[in-house]
Design an enzyme around this catalytic site. Sequence first.
Site, PDB file in Angstrom:
ATOM      1  N   GLU A 128      62.617   9.962   9.671  1.00 19.38           N
ATOM      2  CA  GLU A 128      63.546  10.390   8.332  1.00 19.38           C
ATOM      3  C   GLU A 128      64.469   9.495   8.217  1.00 19.38           C
ATOM      4  OE1 GLU A 128      62.593  12.638   5.513  1.00 19.38           O
ATOM      5  OE2 GLU A 128      62.531  13.900   6.566  1.00 19.38           O
ATOM      6  N   CYS A 158      53.059  16.891   8.735  1.00 24.27           N
ATOM      7  CA  CYS A 158      54.109  15.879   8.483  1.00 24.27           C
ATOM      8  C   CYS A 158      55.324  16.926   8.511  1.00 24.27           C
ATOM      9  CB  CYS A 158      54.060  15.199   7.638  1.00 24.27           C
ATOM     10  SG  CYS A 158      54.993  13.943   7.413  1.00 24.27           S
ATOM     11  N   HIS A 159      55.118  17.295   6.948  1.00 27.22           N
ATOM     12  CA  HIS A 159      56.332  18.062   6.686  1.00 27.22           C
ATOM     13  C   HIS A 159      56.291  19.458   6.529  1.00 27.22           C
ATOM     14  CE1 HIS A 159      58.573  14.076   5.679  1.00 27.22           C
ATOM     15  NE2 HIS A 159      59.647  15.138   6.354  1.00 27.22           N
TER      16      HIS A 159
END
Length: 222
Positions: free
Chosen positions: A159, A128-129
């Site tokens: 996002e 993910c991030h």
Amino acid sequence: MSKDILMVVTNHTKLTDQHKTGLWLEEFAAPYNMFREQGYNVRVTSISGGKVELDPNSVPDEETPKWTEARLQLEDTEELTKDIVDQGYDAIFLPGGHGAMFDFPDSETLQYALQQMAENDKVIGSVCHGPAGLVNATFEDGTPIVKGKKVNAFTDSEERGMELEDNMPFLLESKLREQGAEFERGEDWTDYSVRDGKLVTGQNPMSSESTAQKVIEALVEF
């Protein structure tokens, strides 16, 4: 054969005064459980140490017993240091949460850790991030670790779908592409992960388990 896994999580806790963030629980707890089920030794660290805050949106309304042990690891984490990195690990794993966009890219210690793992041909996993840690990570000669590699992460469209792009220091997919990554993606909000040799990346919280599974497969193969 037992393996040693270093997990590194974010300590950043807010996007704005009104919008709290932190570590995304599933992205940490699901891989943690899978690694422990394999009998791996898992060391949990964070960028600045101490109690790790969870993104409120990642915490289930009802208690999730299977994640209890994992959550206990976050009560008082060790600060990631070069001494810890130098103890030698078979893999490093970076869970996400929007917090990672703020303290992962500019952490000299995390960049050192990733460089050491890459130079020593160890497994690097992130979801993910979490791949925000990779955007400034290079080999010793300055070549980006992701250059020419198949890579995945939280997408620009995801996002924008959350309407948080203006709160981010950069868009993760775009930044990875700028570093020379061959970005591969699935549909928004679907399980999608990519493995290129010993580099494993996943797209979103739904990809937590498949990303961890690919890390395990890489460790078994090598």
